[in-house]
Structure formats: C-alpha cells, structure tokens
Scaffold this motif. Structure first.
Motif, PDB file in Angstrom:
ATOM      1  N   ALA A   1      57.296  56.727 -30.235  1.00 48.67           N
ATOM      2  CA  ALA A   1      56.440  55.687 -30.831  1.00 48.67           C
ATOM      3  C   ALA A   1      57.053  55.155 -32.117  1.00 48.67           C
ATOM      4  CB  ALA A   1      55.051  56.261 -31.125  1.00 48.67           C
ATOM      5  N   ASN A   2      57.611  56.050 -32.923  1.00 49.70           N
ATOM      6  CA  ASN A   2      58.118  55.618 -34.224  1.00 49.70           C
ATOM      7  C   ASN A   2      59.433  54.853 -34.122  1.00 49.70           C
ATOM      8  OD1 ASN A   2      56.542  56.553 -36.896  1.00 49.70           O
ATOM      9  ND2 ASN A   2      55.935  57.751 -35.103  1.00 49.70           N
ATOM     10  N   TYR A   3      60.274  55.200 -33.161  1.00 49.16           N
ATOM     11  CA  TYR A   3      61.461  54.365 -32.914  1.00 49.16           C
ATOM     12  C   TYR A   3      61.006  52.988 -32.409  1.00 49.16           C
ATOM     13  CZ  TYR A   3      65.450  57.475 -33.819  1.00 49.16           C
ATOM     14  OH  TYR A   3      66.410  58.239 -34.433  1.00 49.16           O
ATOM     15  N   LEU A   4      59.993  52.962 -31.566  1.00 44.15           N
ATOM     16  CA  LEU A   4      59.520  51.667 -31.054  1.00 44.15           C
ATOM     17  C   LEU A   4      58.861  50.834 -32.160  1.00 44.15           C
ATOM     18  CD1 LEU A   4      58.147  52.770 -27.556  1.00 44.15           C
ATOM     19  CD2 LEU A   4      60.148  51.314 -27.998  1.00 44.15           C
ATOM     20  N   LEU A   5      58.150  51.491 -33.069  1.00 39.87           N
ATOM     21  CA  LEU A   5      57.563  50.742 -34.198  1.00 39.87           C
ATOM     22  C   LEU A   5      58.674  50.123 -35.043  1.00 39.87           C
ATOM     23  CD1 LEU A   5      54.648  53.113 -35.276  1.00 39.87           C
ATOM     24  CD2 LEU A   5      54.392  50.750 -34.459  1.00 39.87           C
ATOM     25  N   SER A   6      59.752  50.872 -35.238  1.00 45.44           N
ATOM     26  CA  SER A   6      60.878  50.319 -35.977  1.00 45.44           C
ATOM     27  C   SER A   6      61.439  49.111 -35.221  1.00 45.44           C
ATOM     28  CB  SER A   6      61.957  51.402 -36.152  1.00 45.44           C
ATOM     29  OG  SER A   6      63.099  50.841 -36.748  1.00 45.44           O
ATOM     30  N   PHE A   7      61.609  49.259 -33.914  1.00 46.45           N
ATOM     31  CA  PHE A   7      62.115  48.149 -33.083  1.00 46.45           C
ATOM     32  C   PHE A   7      61.236  46.906 -33.259  1.00 46.45           C
ATOM     33  CE2 PHE A   7      61.413  45.887 -29.048  1.00 46.45           C
ATOM     34  CZ  PHE A   7      62.678  45.329 -28.854  1.00 46.45           C
ATOM     35  N   PHE A   8      59.925  47.069 -33.111  1.00 48.62           N
ATOM     36  CA  PHE A   8      59.047  45.890 -33.206  1.00 48.62           C
ATOM     37  C   PHE A   8      59.024  45.320 -34.625  1.00 48.62           C
ATOM     38  CE2 PHE A   8      57.233  47.574 -29.184  1.00 48.62           C
ATOM     39  CZ  PHE A   8      57.394  46.419 -28.423  1.00 48.62           C
ATOM     40  N   SER A   9      59.166  46.191 -35.628  1.00 43.22           N
ATOM     41  CA  SER A   9      59.174  45.673 -37.003  1.00 43.22           C
ATOM     42  C   SER A   9      60.394  44.768 -37.206  1.00 43.22           C
ATOM     43  CB  SER A   9      59.152  46.808 -38.023  1.00 43.22           C
ATOM     44  OG  SER A   9      60.405  47.448 -38.101  1.00 43.22           O
ATOM     45  N   HIS A  10      61.535  45.152 -36.637  1.00 38.25           N
ATOM     46  CA  HIS A  10      62.729  44.301 -36.778  1.00 38.25           C
ATOM     47  C   HIS A  10      62.635  43.054 -35.905  1.00 38.25           C
ATOM     48  CE1 HIS A  10      64.925  46.867 -39.482  1.00 38.25           C
ATOM     49  NE2 HIS A  10      64.743  47.908 -38.694  1.00 38.25           N
ATOM     50  N   ARG A  11      62.144  43.205 -34.691  1.00 34.86           N
ATOM     51  CA  ARG A  11      62.032  42.042 -33.804  1.00 34.86           C
ATOM     52  C   ARG A  11      61.069  41.009 -34.383  1.00 34.86           C
ATOM     53  NH1 ARG A  11      65.815  40.431 -31.181  1.00 34.86           N
ATOM     54  NH2 ARG A  11      64.824  39.647 -29.337  1.00 34.86           N
ATOM     55  N   GLY A  12      59.985  41.492 -34.952  1.00 33.49           N
ATOM     56  CA  GLY A  12      58.997  40.566 -35.507  1.00 33.49           C
ATOM     57  C   GLY A  12      59.566  39.767 -36.667  1.00 33.49           C
ATOM     58  N   GLN A  13      60.551  40.339 -37.336  1.00 28.53           N
ATOM     59  CA  GLN A  13      61.118  39.657 -38.509  1.00 28.53           C
ATOM     60  C   GLN A  13      62.276  38.734 -38.158  1.00 28.53           C
ATOM     61  OE1 GLN A  13      61.285  42.272 -42.264  1.00 28.53           O
ATOM     62  NE2 GLN A  13      61.053  43.739 -40.603  1.00 28.53           N
ATOM     63  N   SER A  14      62.799  38.848 -36.933  1.00 31.57           N
ATOM     64  CA  SER A  14      63.940  37.968 -36.638  1.00 31.57           C
ATOM     65  C   SER A  14      63.396  36.583 -36.309  1.00 31.57           C
ATOM     66  CB  SER A  14      64.802  38.544 -35.510  1.00 31.57           C
ATOM     67  OG  SER A  14      64.147  38.399 -34.294  1.00 31.57           O
ATOM     68  N   GLN A  15      63.953  35.600 -36.978  1.00 33.31           N
ATOM     69  CA  GLN A  15      63.405  34.237 -36.955  1.00 33.31           C
ATOM     70  C   GLN A  15      63.330  33.665 -35.549  1.00 33.31           C
ATOM     71  OE1 GLN A  15      62.231  32.542 -39.568  1.00 33.31           O
ATOM     72  NE2 GLN A  15      62.554  34.344 -40.840  1.00 33.31           N
ATOM     73  N   ASP A  16      64.451  33.755 -34.831  1.00 32.96           N
ATOM     74  CA  ASP A  16      64.540  33.019 -33.571  1.00 32.96           C
ATOM     75  C   ASP A  16      64.320  33.917 -32.356  1.00 32.96           C
ATOM     76  OD1 ASP A  16      66.710  34.604 -33.797  1.00 32.96           O
ATOM     77  OD2 ASP A  16      68.217  33.031 -33.546  1.00 32.96           O
ATOM     78  N   GLY A  17      64.178  35.196 -32.589  1.00 34.76           N
ATOM     79  CA  GLY A  17      64.003  36.098 -31.446  1.00 34.76           C
ATOM     80  C   GLY A  17      65.266  36.236 -30.607  1.00 34.76           C
ATOM     81  N   GLY A  18      66.396  35.774 -31.133  1.00 37.38           N
ATOM     82  CA  GLY A  18      67.659  35.855 -30.391  1.00 37.38           C
ATOM     83  C   GLY A  18      68.209  37.277 -30.374  1.00 37.38           C
ATOM     84  N   PRO A  19      69.401  37.470 -29.796  1.00 40.10           N
ATOM     85  CA  PRO A  19      69.962  38.818 -29.684  1.00 40.10           C
ATOM     86  C   PRO A  19      70.079  39.498 -31.044  1.00 40.10           C
ATOM     87  CG  PRO A  19      71.315  37.204 -28.508  1.00 40.10           C
ATOM     88  CD  PRO A  19      70.272  36.433 -29.261  1.00 40.10           C
TER      89      PRO A  19
END
Ligand code: ADP
Ligand code: MG
Length: 421
Positions: A269-287
């Motif tokens: 869960a905590n690795y996934l929370l980290s993943f979503f925290s970074h994905r949510g912050q990336s502007q364009d959702g690109g790679p």
C-alpha cells in the motif's frame, strides 16, 4: 496510568540515565557532559533521542498518551515492552535487518538501541525520487523470515500459543488499527481528515458504499481473529530506514500474532501511495521512469516475499501444521507442493484487501502520509488522492480479479493514466 517510577525524560534526564548505564556509557565514550543529545521523534507516538559521543545510541521512550493527539488520548506504556520483544524475535529470525537493542527498561518504557546512520526514512527517500535498489527485496526477505518462522508452519502449537500470549495484551495498539484502518474512514469520526472540499464527494460515497464497508469489515474480522504469525503491525515506508546499501525495519510497537497478509499489504500500500503521489504531481501524465521503478519495486515486494516464504516452507517444514509425516509418498508430496501455491494465492488476495484498507485510511482517516501531505496545491493533492482511493477500492472489492502482482501494477498504471484523471 503511568507505572510507579516512570517519568518521561528530557535531554538532561537522558544524559544522567545513560551515564548510569554501562552498556551505553561504553558505547558513547567521552564524558557525559560532552554528549550531544537531540530529540528527533517525528513519529506519531513516542519520544526518540539521538545521543552522540565517540559512538552513538538512540533512546526511544513511550509516553502515556498519543503524541500526535495529546494527553486526551491515553495509551499504555507497555507498548515499549511489545516493541522490544518484537525486536528481539525479529533479530533472531532476520538478523541484521532491525536496529540492535542494547537495553530495555520496562519501568521507564524505554529502549536503548543502535543509531542507524546515515540512514533516512524510506518514505522521505521515495518522496525525493531516490532509487534504493535493495530496499523492497530486503523488506520482502524480512517479512518472509519473520512471518514464516513465527508461524505454526515452522513451530509447535505450544510455541505458537506462547507467542500469542506474549503479545495478546497489546490490545490498545491493535484497537488503534481496528478503529483507524478498518472503521473510521467509512463513517463520520471526529478525527477523520481529508482534502476538502475536493474529496467531500468521494468521502460521502464511501460512507454509503455497502459492498466496500462489508469488505473492510471482513478484513477487520481477519485482522482480529487470524492468529497466524507475529506481525510487525505497522510496516509502512515510515517504518523502514535506508542507505543505498542497507535496509532496516524499525518501530514494531504494534506487533501481535495476526494475519501474515497484513504486513505484506501494508508495505505494498505504501509503495502504491508513493506511486500515486508522484503520478498525481506529473503535469501531463506522460511516462515517468521513477513511477515505473516504484511499480517494479511493488512487484518485487510480492515476488521476493512469495519465493522466500515458499523456500522456507520447503526447506524447513518444522511446524505442526501441514506436518511432514502426512506427506511422504510422491503423490502426497506433489499434493502438498500444489497446495502451497493455493495457500500463497489466498495470502496474495488477502494482502491486496489489506493494502486497499491501508491506502484508504491514509487519505480519509486520521493519520496521513507525507507523500500526499507534502503536495501543497490542494487540487493536485486531491487528484493524486482520488486516483489512489479509486484504485484502493478496487483492491478491496476485486482482489479476486487479480491473478498476480503484475496485474496489480498494470491496473495502478491504468488508474493513473491521463484519461482517468
Ligand atoms: P514512533 O513509534 O513514535 O512512530 P519511530 O520508531 O518511528 O517512532 O521513530 C521516530 C523517528 O525517529 C523515525 O522516523 C526516525 O527518524 C528516528 N529513529 C527511530 N529509531 C531510530 C534509530 N534506531 N536510528 C536512527 N533514527 C531512528
Ligand atoms: Mg510507532
């Protein structure tokens, strides 16, 4: 009620306490007056001091209340006893993966232990997009070693019951998990917090979502009743300290004999929370190669854990369940080997359910994670949190739909794609 003789120590109190303790004095060297002492506790519950002389030690002392909330929420000092006992047992089965204990004082609810340096909290490293190539693998090994060896797959029923008894009265800390993880996020509770007003709608939806509430209660039932192994009980990325080459698990004060899948689910869960925290912050959702790395590590958590647990089970089947004497013919050996995989598949799905609960509680409950809290713009934070919540709901409700961990990470990637946000 604090026990007779207990007093919370300040910096001077720590100095004279350690000066009277040969094991600490020898390690610290120098005159006590020259020791540098600072309180660094950034956790929710206890005091933590770093003491440096020629050498160094850490002193962790329990307070009779929850530090995060204050004296209005009392909490037994005995958690220090559970933490020290868990650390001793973990050191026995997973040597070198926890801080070494130098001294435990039951009356003072105080542990003197190894100062991990230059380690930092894994969560902080992940927030800074640092790569720790060995962390997930080592955590997985820690889980396999501690969970296998403290279960009845490895030990007698008598030893297992002694273990249950030793930790059975850790009820106050278990109750924190029971309430904060499995119940409060799904109802109105005074201490709940969420990003408002952005998440008001989804919070209200979760309160009305009967299948979700039932699934969370099923997990609570398992948490309270499945006395499978001595679990860490709070195995998130804030309970792991790392350098590039070393990984240690700290802070097992929530330890008790509970479901193996709870620890596995917590760290996933905590690795996934980290993943979503970074994905949510990336502007364009690109790679984003860091996000891909995090998902790769999430996969390692499960695959290494599963392989190591199975290896231990095959090589050291010393327990009183699945007893060796029952499986001696080639056919029964094959049947047992096949069953081990059925067992692991159930554990996998249970872990996904627990992971879902752990993610939800960090977004809608009392205690949040820095990964999300550090996102200043509330709209951006809400975007990351919403992705995580919807995915967590799927983990809880559709654990059976995932045939392996690669399915889980593919679904996480899918939930974080720009089309979904
Ligand atoms: P709590 O139970 O209150 O959450 P923790 O055990 O998580 O307390 O410790 C709080 C903080 O103290 C950790 O986040 C870490 O920064 C620091 N810390 C704890 N133990 C050690 C240690 N053995 N070596 C170095 N730092 C430590
Ligand atoms: Mg703690």
């Amino acid at each position: 009620m604090p026990s007779a003789g207990y007093a919370p120590l300040d910096i001077n109190g720590i100095r004279s306490y350690l000066n009277a303790l040969p094991v600490a004095r020898d390690r610290l060297g120098q005159e006590a007056s020259a020791w540098r002492i600072r309180e660094v506790g950034d956790g929710n519950l206890n005091l933590v001091f770093i003491v440096e002389g020629k050498g160094a030690v850490v002193v962790k002392q329990a307070l009779p209340y929850v530090r995060l909330v204050g004296e209005s929420w009392p909490l037994p000092l005995k958690r220090s006893f559970f933490e020290s006992n868990a650390l001793f047992i973990q050191e026995r089965y997973a040597p070198g993966l926890t801080p070494q204990i130098y001294h435990f004082d039951d009356r003072m609810a105080l542990i003197v232990m190894e100062y991990l340096s230059p380690h930092i909290i894994l969560r902080k490293g992940l927030m800074q997009r640092k790569i720790y190539p060995k962390a997930a693998t080592t955590i997985a090994q820690f889980m396999a070693l501690t969970l296998y060896n403290t279960s009845m797959l490895a030990s007698s029923a008598e030893a297992h019951k002694a273990r249950i008894e030793l930790f059975a009265s850790n009820t106050a800390l278990c109750k924190i998990t029971e309430d904060l993880v499995f119940t409060d996020p799904y109802r109105e509770a005074a201490l709940n917090r969420w990003t408002s007003p952005q998440l008001d709608g989804i919070k209200a939806e979760f309160e009305r979502d009967n299948p979700l509430k039932l699934a969370a209660q099923e997990k609570k039932w398992q948490f309270v009743t499945e006395a499978q192994a001595l679990i860490h009980g709070d195995l998130h990325t804030g309970s792991v300290m790392v350098t590039d080459s070393d990984t240690r698990v700290i802070d097992p004060e929530f330890a008790f004999v509970g479901p193996i899948a709870f620890d596995v689910g917590a760290i996933i869960a905590n690795y996934l929370l980290s993943f979503f925290s970074h994905r949510g912050q990336s502007q364009d959702g690109g790679p984003d190669s860091y996000c891909d790395w995090l998902l790769g590590q999430t996969e390692m958590l499960w695959t290494v854990f599963e392989a190591q647990f199975l290896k231990l089970w095959e090589q050291q089947p010393s327990g009183e369940v699945f007893a060796q004497g029952l499986f001696e013919t080639p056919e029964s050996t094959a049947a047992l080997a096949a069953h081990r995989h059925v067992f692991m598949q159930k554990l996998f799905r249970d872990a996904l359910g627990f992971a879902g609960c752990k993610m939800i509680r960090r977004i809608l409950g009392l205690a949040h994670v820095q990964d999300m809290e550090s996102i200043k713009d509330p709209d951006v934070r809400a975007r990351a949190e919403t992705m995580a919540l919807i995915f967590a709901r799927q983990l809880l409700l559709q654990a059976h739909g995932f045939s392996g961990i690669a399915d889980v990470t593919a679904a996480a990637q899918e939930h974080a794609s720009p089309a979904k946000v």
